[in-house]
Design a protein around this motif. Sequence first.
Motif, PDB file in Angstrom:
ATOM      1  N   LEU A   1       0.682  -0.879   0.288  1.00  0.00           N
ATOM      2  CA  LEU A   1       0.302   0.125   0.057  1.00  0.00           C
ATOM      3  C   LEU A   1       0.964   1.153  -0.094  1.00  0.00           C
ATOM      4  CD1 LEU A   1      -2.878   1.599   0.558  1.00  0.00           C
ATOM      5  CD2 LEU A   1      -2.598   0.965   2.824  1.00  0.00           C
ATOM      6  N   GLU A   2       1.866   1.647   0.373  1.00  0.00           N
ATOM      7  CA  GLU A   2       2.456   2.829   0.547  1.00  0.00           C
ATOM      8  C   GLU A   2       3.236   3.234  -0.578  1.00  0.00           C
ATOM      9  OE1 GLU A   2       5.359   1.227   4.172  1.00  0.00           O
ATOM     10  OE2 GLU A   2       3.993   2.191   5.615  1.00  0.00           O
ATOM     11  N   ARG A   3       4.363   1.415  -1.195  1.00  0.00           N
ATOM     12  CA  ARG A   3       4.497   1.735  -2.427  1.00  0.00           C
ATOM     13  C   ARG A   3       3.545   2.290  -3.466  1.00  0.00           C
ATOM     14  NH1 ARG A   3       7.102  -3.580  -1.515  1.00  0.00           N
ATOM     15  NH2 ARG A   3       5.189  -4.056  -2.229  1.00  0.00           N
ATOM     16  N   ASN A   4       2.032   1.753  -3.489  1.00  0.00           N
ATOM     17  CA  ASN A   4       1.344   2.671  -4.269  1.00  0.00           C
ATOM     18  C   ASN A   4       0.575   3.610  -4.303  1.00  0.00           C
ATOM     19  OD1 ASN A   4       0.763   0.016  -5.529  1.00  0.00           O
ATOM     20  ND2 ASN A   4      -1.051  -1.097  -3.903  1.00  0.00           N
ATOM     21  N   VAL A   5       0.646   3.867  -3.039  1.00  0.00           N
ATOM     22  CA  VAL A   5       0.508   5.749  -2.016  1.00  0.00           C
ATOM     23  C   VAL A   5       1.669   6.169  -3.099  1.00  0.00           C
ATOM     24  CG1 VAL A   5       0.469   6.986  -0.530  1.00  0.00           C
ATOM     25  CG2 VAL A   5      -0.785   5.181  -0.497  1.00  0.00           C
ATOM     26  N   ALA A   6       3.191   5.972  -2.545  1.00  0.00           N
ATOM     27  CA  ALA A   6       4.135   6.635  -3.092  1.00  0.00           C
ATOM     28  C   ALA A   6       4.346   6.930  -4.865  1.00  0.00           C
ATOM     29  CB  ALA A   6       5.519   6.303  -2.616  1.00  0.00           C
ATOM     30  N   THR A   7       4.028   5.798  -5.682  1.00  0.00           N
ATOM     31  CA  THR A   7       3.718   5.732  -7.117  1.00  0.00           C
ATOM     32  C   THR A   7       2.464   6.998  -7.474  1.00  0.00           C
ATOM     33  OG1 THR A   7       4.653   3.504  -7.071  1.00  0.00           O
ATOM     34  CG2 THR A   7       3.050   4.101  -8.750  1.00  0.00           C
ATOM     35  N   GLU A   8       1.736   6.796  -6.280  1.00  0.00           N
ATOM     36  CA  GLU A   8       0.369   7.350  -6.928  1.00  0.00           C
ATOM     37  C   GLU A   8       0.344   9.260  -6.232  1.00  0.00           C
ATOM     38  OE1 GLU A   8      -2.452   7.017  -8.569  1.00  0.00           O
ATOM     39  OE2 GLU A   8      -1.572   5.187  -9.166  1.00  0.00           O
ATOM     40  N   SER A   9       1.165   9.612  -5.599  1.00  0.00           N
ATOM     41  CA  SER A   9       2.419  10.652  -5.398  1.00  0.00           C
ATOM     42  C   SER A   9       3.132  11.112  -6.469  1.00  0.00           C
ATOM     43  CB  SER A   9       2.310  10.543  -3.605  1.00  0.00           C
ATOM     44  OG  SER A   9       3.011  11.977  -3.616  1.00  0.00           O
ATOM     45  N   ALA A  10       3.602  10.192  -6.673  1.00  0.00           N
ATOM     46  CA  ALA A  10       4.821  10.513  -7.321  1.00  0.00           C
ATOM     47  C   ALA A  10       3.680  11.142  -8.817  1.00  0.00           C
ATOM     48  CB  ALA A  10       5.613   9.383  -8.014  1.00  0.00           C
ATOM     49  N   ARG A  11       2.778  10.086  -9.326  1.00  0.00           N
ATOM     50  CA  ARG A  11       1.960  10.776 -10.144  1.00  0.00           C
ATOM     51  C   ARG A  11       1.888  12.081 -10.069  1.00  0.00           C
ATOM     52  NH1 ARG A  11      -1.165   5.250 -12.200  1.00  0.00           N
ATOM     53  NH2 ARG A  11       1.329   4.053 -13.013  1.00  0.00           N
ATOM     54  N   LEU A  12       1.122  12.566  -9.259  1.00  0.00           N
ATOM     55  CA  LEU A  12      -0.027  13.263  -9.164  1.00  0.00           C
ATOM     56  C   LEU A  12       1.200  14.801  -8.681  1.00  0.00           C
ATOM     57  CD1 LEU A  12      -2.183  14.735  -8.156  1.00  0.00           C
ATOM     58  CD2 LEU A  12      -1.913  14.343  -5.612  1.00  0.00           C
ATOM     59  N   ASP A  13       2.365  14.487  -8.413  1.00  0.00           N
ATOM     60  CA  ASP A  13       3.352  15.878  -7.927  1.00  0.00           C
ATOM     61  C   ASP A  13       3.587  16.207  -9.833  1.00  0.00           C
ATOM     62  OD1 ASP A  13       3.009  15.933  -5.853  1.00  0.00           O
ATOM     63  OD2 ASP A  13       4.898  14.544  -5.168  1.00  0.00           O
ATOM     64  N   GLN A  14       4.098  15.497 -10.719  1.00  0.00           N
ATOM     65  CA  GLN A  14       4.544  15.046 -12.042  1.00  0.00           C
ATOM     66  C   GLN A  14       3.161  16.001 -12.716  1.00  0.00           C
ATOM     67  OE1 GLN A  14       5.021  11.208 -13.515  1.00  0.00           O
ATOM     68  NE2 GLN A  14       7.105  10.855 -13.022  1.00  0.00           N
ATOM     69  N   PHE A  15       2.003  15.559 -12.875  1.00  0.00           N
ATOM     70  CA  PHE A  15       0.901  16.284 -13.116  1.00  0.00           C
ATOM     71  C   PHE A  15       0.185  17.420 -12.630  1.00  0.00           C
ATOM     72  CE2 PHE A  15      -3.697  17.824 -12.531  1.00  0.00           C
ATOM     73  CZ  PHE A  15      -4.217  17.169 -13.937  1.00  0.00           C
ATOM     74  N   LEU A  16       0.704  17.959 -11.942  1.00  0.00           N
ATOM     75  CA  LEU A  16       0.673  19.378 -11.283  1.00  0.00           C
ATOM     76  C   LEU A  16       1.898  20.629 -11.892  1.00  0.00           C
ATOM     77  CD1 LEU A  16      -0.584  18.785  -7.367  1.00  0.00           C
ATOM     78  CD2 LEU A  16      -2.069  18.614  -9.089  1.00  0.00           C
TER      79      LEU A  16
ATOM     80  N   ALA B   1       3.091  19.832 -14.429  1.00  0.00           N
ATOM     81  CA  ALA B   1       3.129  20.239 -15.659  1.00  0.00           C
ATOM     82  C   ALA B   1       2.346  21.128 -16.222  1.00  0.00           C
ATOM     83  CB  ALA B   1       2.337  18.203 -16.663  1.00  0.00           C
ATOM     84  N   ILE B   2       1.100  21.122 -14.998  1.00  0.00           N
ATOM     85  CA  ILE B   2      -0.174  21.782 -14.430  1.00  0.00           C
ATOM     86  C   ILE B   2       1.023  23.457 -14.123  1.00  0.00           C
ATOM     87  CG2 ILE B   2      -1.976  23.444 -13.979  1.00  0.00           C
ATOM     88  CD1 ILE B   2      -2.802  19.954 -13.891  1.00  0.00           C
ATOM     89  N   GLU B   3       1.710  23.170 -13.413  1.00  0.00           N
ATOM     90  CA  GLU B   3       2.223  24.751 -13.312  1.00  0.00           C
ATOM     91  C   GLU B   3       3.237  25.342 -14.447  1.00  0.00           C
ATOM     92  OE1 GLU B   3       3.637  27.046 -10.264  1.00  0.00           O
ATOM     93  OE2 GLU B   3       2.143  25.725  -9.947  1.00  0.00           O
ATOM     94  N   ALA B   4       3.580  24.036 -15.104  1.00  0.00           N
ATOM     95  CA  ALA B   4       4.336  24.584 -15.793  1.00  0.00           C
ATOM     96  C   ALA B   4       3.836  25.180 -17.362  1.00  0.00           C
ATOM     97  CB  ALA B   4       5.267  23.181 -16.196  1.00  0.00           C
ATOM     98  N   SER B   5       2.271  25.341 -17.344  1.00  0.00           N
ATOM     99  CA  SER B   5       1.338  25.924 -17.987  1.00  0.00           C
ATOM    100  C   SER B   5       1.296  26.854 -17.979  1.00  0.00           C
ATOM    101  CB  SER B   5       0.567  25.101 -17.691  1.00  0.00           C
ATOM    102  OG  SER B   5      -0.832  25.942 -18.942  1.00  0.00           O
ATOM    103  N   PRO B   6       1.487  27.468 -19.344  1.00  0.00           N
ATOM    104  CA  PRO B   6       1.392  29.471 -19.315  1.00  0.00           C
ATOM    105  C   PRO B   6       0.064  29.460 -19.680  1.00  0.00           C
ATOM    106  CG  PRO B   6       1.086  27.721 -22.008  1.00  0.00           C
ATOM    107  CD  PRO B   6       1.469  27.441 -20.737  1.00  0.00           C
ATOM    108  N   ASN B   7      -1.106  29.206 -18.890  1.00  0.00           N
ATOM    109  CA  ASN B   7      -2.266  29.090 -18.696  1.00  0.00           C
ATOM    110  C   ASN B   7      -2.378  29.224 -16.455  1.00  0.00           C
ATOM    111  OD1 ASN B   7      -2.664  30.069 -21.463  1.00  0.00           O
ATOM    112  ND2 ASN B   7      -4.044  27.982 -21.760  1.00  0.00           N
ATOM    113  N   GLY B   8      -3.277  29.805 -16.245  1.00  0.00           N
ATOM    114  CA  GLY B   8      -3.779  29.454 -14.778  1.00  0.00           C
ATOM    115  C   GLY B   8      -4.924  28.597 -15.488  1.00  0.00           C
TER     116      GLY B   8
END
Length: 460
Positions: A91-106, A108-115
């Motif tokens: 479960l911890e590995r799954n949470v860490a994986t999903e957290s990493a994916r969420l961080d990558q997603f955020l 990517a959104i942070e790098a967007s030129p739009n708000g």
Amino acid sequence: MGWLIPRLLAATLAVILGGLVGMAVGNAWSWPAIGALLGAAAAALAHAFVDAWRGHRFMNWLRGQMEGSAPRDTGFWGEVGYRVERSVRALERNVATESARLDQFLSAIEASPNGVLLLDASDQIEWCNSVAADHFGLDPQRDRRQRITNLVRAPAFVAYLQGDSFGETVTFAGPGARGTISVAVRPYGEGKKLVLSQDITERERNDAMRRDFVANVSHEIRTPLTVLTGFIETLGNLPLTEVERRRVLELMSQQTQRMQTLVGDLLTLAQLEGSPRPASDRWVPVQNLLAQVHADAEALSAGRHVFDFSGGEAAQIAGAETELQSAVANLVTNAVRYTPSGGRVGVSWSVRADGAGELEVHDSGIGIAREHLPRLTERFYRVDGSRSRDTGGTGLGLSIVKHVVQRHGGELEIDSEPGRGSRFRLVFPAARVRQMEQALDARRAAIESVRAEAQGAGRL
């Protein structure tokens, strides 16, 4: 069920062994039955105590942070600890994986030129990127879980957000009226909203400039066309004397020339904006450039002004000769047009301390008020529209000059005061300026290098 039979066997074996030991001890006291019963009870109690102790250790591990390994016991509790620990680690590995994916997603959104702004069902801020924070005047951390309409109170935005129709976008002034923000809302999840924002200040400015440009061009062309139409009707309907006819034809020729000049300037601007920057390895002698401009200025002045051209004898500029000549000619032409008869017009070349080249055009003309200086290079901007038309200007000359100098990596500097003349300076970067001596030294070095290579090849 693999743990159940061994567990029952262990308990049974403990009771049997305890009974046998108790019977042996009871024989010594002639109470074998009582001894066997007490021994079996003692063994069962010991087995239960050990089992309870193992369960206690395991429960303490569960109540804690479950860091490290579970208690490594044998039997039932060891099996339970192993399986629970394995499930927790998975479960911890799954949470860490999903957290990493969420961080990558955020990220990517942070790098967007739009708000991007995420709102919950109560319009409270769940998350926003830095662009959205800038658009709405928010703090991404401090304002989280705050209701967006308590922080952004633009009436258009509040009405749009509280409505149920999100098919269109809404625009409103950004915080501090720094620009214009366009916002689109997209519902998702259970009552949540995705708010997308974009700064359209530059787009609106360009659209306004485009509209003004079309309106100005239409106006500039309509005026001479109206004059020509009137003169053509006059020639066709009224009997004119030879002198009057010549005067009408002369005026028609002036208006035609004015339209040709306007179209020529428009084509020049279009060419400057649509072509690549001038090459940096084509060197234009400044002296030749000034000589051509001097001749044109003398012809335009017809002896009404005093000219002073100085400097540039050994200087060269890297760039397009036609563009440079057009820029300098526009400045000198303006100086002649706006300087009264008997005035002075000067053109000088110098090199600044940092190696940049400076070509200055100065005059003793009427000058320009300070409030007009920032807008002089706008297309069709005129300080005095009637005077500009009387002198034959199209309102595009300084815009062409600005484009040319920027395409050569430089900048245009303007100083002027009413009644004290004007100074226009074309400043070129040091990389695009050189003296003839430098060019000769470079050529000699190249020749010497080729000669040395040839001699080396001859020895081989």
